[in-house]
Write a protein that holds these residues in place. Sequence first.
Motif, PDB file in Angstrom:
ATOM      1  N   ALA A 221       0.830  -1.206   0.000  1.00  0.00           N
ATOM      2  CA  ALA A 221       0.000   0.000   0.000  1.00  0.00           C
ATOM      3  C   ALA A 221       0.866   1.259   0.000  1.00  0.00           C
ATOM      4  O   ALA A 221       0.527   2.251  -0.655  1.00  0.00           O
ATOM      5  CB  ALA A 221      -0.932   0.000   1.203  1.00  0.00           C
ATOM      6  N   VAL A 222       1.984   1.234   0.713  1.00  0.00           N
ATOM      7  CA  VAL A 222       2.896   2.374   0.740  1.00  0.00           C
ATOM      8  C   VAL A 222       3.388   2.678  -0.673  1.00  0.00           C
ATOM      9  O   VAL A 222       3.428   3.835  -1.111  1.00  0.00           O
ATOM     10  CB  VAL A 222       4.093   2.103   1.676  1.00  0.00           C
ATOM     11  N   LYS A 223       3.784   1.649  -1.413  1.00  0.00           N
ATOM     12  CA  LYS A 223       4.273   1.830  -2.785  1.00  0.00           C
ATOM     13  C   LYS A 223       3.188   2.374  -3.705  1.00  0.00           C
ATOM     14  O   LYS A 223       3.453   3.226  -4.564  1.00  0.00           O
ATOM     15  CB  LYS A 223       4.816   0.502  -3.322  1.00  0.00           C
ATOM     16  N   ARG A 224       1.963   1.924  -3.513  1.00  0.00           N
ATOM     17  CA  ARG A 224       0.850   2.398  -4.351  1.00  0.00           C
ATOM     18  C   ARG A 224       0.509   3.859  -4.046  1.00  0.00           C
ATOM     19  O   ARG A 224       0.168   4.624  -4.944  1.00  0.00           O
ATOM     20  CB  ARG A 224      -0.368   1.494  -4.159  1.00  0.00           C
ATOM     21  N   ILE A 225       0.602   4.229  -2.766  1.00  0.00           N
ATOM     22  CA  ILE A 225       0.366   5.631  -2.392  1.00  0.00           C
ATOM     23  C   ILE A 225       1.448   6.514  -3.010  1.00  0.00           C
ATOM     24  O   ILE A 225       1.167   7.605  -3.546  1.00  0.00           O
ATOM     25  CB  ILE A 225       0.356   5.790  -0.861  1.00  0.00           C
ATOM     26  N   ALA A 226       2.696   6.061  -2.945  1.00  0.00           N
ATOM     27  CA  ALA A 226       3.815   6.821  -3.518  1.00  0.00           C
ATOM     28  C   ALA A 226       3.655   6.959  -5.032  1.00  0.00           C
ATOM     29  O   ALA A 226       3.938   8.015  -5.618  1.00  0.00           O
ATOM     30  CB  ALA A 226       5.133   6.144  -3.180  1.00  0.00           C
ATOM     31  N   LYS A 227       3.190   5.898  -5.659  1.00  0.00           N
ATOM     32  CA  LYS A 227       2.971   5.918  -7.116  1.00  0.00           C
ATOM     33  C   LYS A 227       1.879   6.926  -7.483  1.00  0.00           C
ATOM     34  O   LYS A 227       2.000   7.659  -8.469  1.00  0.00           O
ATOM     35  CB  LYS A 227       2.587   4.514  -7.591  1.00  0.00           C
ATOM     36  N   GLU A 228       0.816   6.963  -6.673  1.00  0.00           N
ATOM     37  CA  GLU A 228      -0.278   7.904  -6.925  1.00  0.00           C
ATOM     38  C   GLU A 228       0.190   9.339  -6.745  1.00  0.00           C
ATOM     39  O   GLU A 228      -0.180  10.234  -7.520  1.00  0.00           O
ATOM     40  CB  GLU A 228      -1.445   7.602  -5.983  1.00  0.00           C
ATOM     41  N   PHE A 229       1.022   9.568  -5.744  1.00  0.00           N
ATOM     42  CA  PHE A 229       1.572  10.906  -5.511  1.00  0.00           C
ATOM     43  C   PHE A 229       2.415  11.347  -6.705  1.00  0.00           C
ATOM     44  O   PHE A 229       2.322  12.486  -7.176  1.00  0.00           O
ATOM     45  CB  PHE A 229       2.421  10.901  -4.248  1.00  0.00           C
ATOM     46  N   LYS A 230       3.232  10.448  -7.213  1.00  0.00           N
ATOM     47  CA  LYS A 230       4.094  10.752  -8.359  1.00  0.00           C
ATOM     48  C   LYS A 230       3.257  11.051  -9.599  1.00  0.00           C
ATOM     49  O   LYS A 230       3.599  11.923 -10.407  1.00  0.00           O
ATOM     50  CB  LYS A 230       5.025   9.572  -8.625  1.00  0.00           C
ATOM     51  N   LYS A 231       2.134  10.353  -9.754  1.00  0.00           N
ATOM     52  CA  LYS A 231       1.264  10.551 -10.915  1.00  0.00           C
ATOM     53  C   LYS A 231       0.521  11.883 -10.851  1.00  0.00           C
ATOM     54  O   LYS A 231       0.337  12.562 -11.869  1.00  0.00           O
ATOM     55  CB  LYS A 231       0.257   9.396 -11.001  1.00  0.00           C
ATOM     56  N   LEU A 232       0.116  12.288  -9.651  1.00  0.00           N
ATOM     57  CA  LEU A 232      -0.706  13.495  -9.502  1.00  0.00           C
ATOM     58  C   LEU A 232       0.114  14.779  -9.383  1.00  0.00           C
ATOM     59  O   LEU A 232      -0.379  15.865  -9.712  1.00  0.00           O
ATOM     60  CB  LEU A 232      -1.604  13.358  -8.265  1.00  0.00           C
ATOM     61  N   SER A 233       1.340  14.690  -8.903  1.00  0.00           N
ATOM     62  CA  SER A 233       2.155  15.890  -8.662  1.00  0.00           C
ATOM     63  C   SER A 233       2.349  16.778  -9.877  1.00  0.00           C
ATOM     64  O   SER A 233       2.248  18.022  -9.774  1.00  0.00           O
ATOM     65  CB  SER A 233       3.526  15.487  -8.104  1.00  0.00           C
ATOM     66  N   PRO A 234       2.621  16.225 -11.082  1.00  0.00           N
ATOM     67  CA  PRO A 234       2.860  17.089 -12.255  1.00  0.00           C
ATOM     68  C   PRO A 234       1.702  18.036 -12.559  1.00  0.00           C
ATOM     69  O   PRO A 234       1.903  19.118 -13.127  1.00  0.00           O
ATOM     70  CB  PRO A 234       3.074  16.085 -13.384  1.00  0.00           C
ATOM     71  N   LYS A 235       0.472  17.658 -12.183  1.00  0.00           N
ATOM     72  CA  LYS A 235      -0.678  18.508 -12.455  1.00  0.00           C
ATOM     73  C   LYS A 235      -0.522  19.878 -11.803  1.00  0.00           C
ATOM     74  O   LYS A 235      -0.823  20.903 -12.410  1.00  0.00           O
ATOM     75  CB  LYS A 235      -1.950  17.825 -11.931  1.00  0.00           C
ATOM     76  N   PHE A 236       0.011  19.884 -10.604  1.00  0.00           N
ATOM     77  CA  PHE A 236       0.190  21.155  -9.885  1.00  0.00           C
ATOM     78  C   PHE A 236       1.370  21.933 -10.412  1.00  0.00           C
ATOM     79  O   PHE A 236       1.382  23.163 -10.403  1.00  0.00           O
ATOM     80  CB  PHE A 236       0.321  20.891  -8.383  1.00  0.00           C
ATOM     81  N   ASP A 237       2.383  21.226 -10.935  1.00  0.00           N
ATOM     82  CA  ASP A 237       3.517  21.910 -11.563  1.00  0.00           C
ATOM     83  C   ASP A 237       3.062  22.646 -12.806  1.00  0.00           C
ATOM     84  O   ASP A 237       3.476  23.779 -13.084  1.00  0.00           O
ATOM     85  CB  ASP A 237       4.606  20.898 -11.923  1.00  0.00           C
ATOM     86  N   GLN A 238       2.164  22.022 -13.559  1.00  0.00           N
ATOM     87  CA  GLN A 238       1.642  22.638 -14.789  1.00  0.00           C
ATOM     88  C   GLN A 238       0.779  23.847 -14.461  1.00  0.00           C
ATOM     89  O   GLN A 238       0.816  24.876 -15.130  1.00  0.00           O
ATOM     90  CB  GLN A 238       0.826  21.603 -15.573  1.00  0.00           C
ATOM     91  N   GLU A 239      -0.026  23.742 -13.382  1.00  0.00           N
ATOM     92  CA  GLU A 239      -0.886  24.867 -12.983  1.00  0.00           C
ATOM     93  C   GLU A 239      -0.038  26.062 -12.548  1.00  0.00           C
ATOM     94  O   GLU A 239      -0.352  27.205 -12.838  1.00  0.00           O
ATOM     95  CB  GLU A 239      -1.813  24.433 -11.846  1.00  0.00           C
ATOM     96  N   SER A 240       1.077  25.771 -11.827  1.00  0.00           N
ATOM     97  CA  SER A 240       1.967  26.849 -11.374  1.00  0.00           C
ATOM     98  C   SER A 240       2.617  27.538 -12.563  1.00  0.00           C
ATOM     99  O   SER A 240       2.777  28.772 -12.598  1.00  0.00           O
ATOM    100  CB  SER A 240       3.046  26.281 -10.445  1.00  0.00           C
TER     101      SER A 240
END
Length: 242
Positions: A221-240
């Motif tokens: 579950a820890v690895k899956r949470i980390a994977k989800e974080f990595k997938k979602l993070s770029p969205k906020f970089d693009q918004e910035s």
Amino acid sequence: MSTNMRIWDRVDKTDTRYTKPAEVGGQKITSLSGTAMIMKATEIFGPVGLGFGWSVLEERFDKGFEMFSGEGDKRFSLGHELNHTMKIKFWFDLDGKRGELEQYGCTRYLYKSQYGTTTDGEAPKKSLTDAIKKSLSMLGFSADVFLGMFDDDEYVNHLKDEQRLARAEDRPAEERRQKQEQHDYFNSVIETMQGAQSLQELKKLHDHAVRRLTMRKDDTAVKRIAKEFKKLSPKFDQESAA
């Protein structure tokens, strides 16, 4: 288990059934049951008086702050606070060898309250209990409380689950319940992360979930949470950038 830590490693975790929140001097603490600690010591050393015990070395009343009542010209002294102090020698038997240590217990005896001056007639008993609990803490009893781990709700909740499982009459059923609860928690975290409105919120959700899941040794579950974080993070970089 090393020889030096063999007592500590058996007694460092506290049974949450015998704790309660308390406040001392405005500070919130976890109060431990003295009887529960004696029960645990009996399990390790044997009956009190045979496997372990104590003797009172010193008992006294210590003067504290001066108490006043009234204001201005009508202000007058009520005398000084008194604190009860007891010093004990605590002993225990381990493999035929006697161990000894000294410790103090302290209790407020005479003090000012909203009703005026108050005395605690059970101060000697409380000081003795305090000294015994502190002596046992030197051997590792309830070390998780004294190390501040009970300030972490995740630690306490995980400990409660471990103890429920150990006491369960139907262990497989309790294991299924906890597994389902963990599954529901994981799904709710993923859903909440997907709805995060900022990178800061996303990271906070990630960090909290990783800490809880790591404590419960759910590496998948820890690895899956980390994977989800990595997938979602770029969205906020693009918004910035926009």
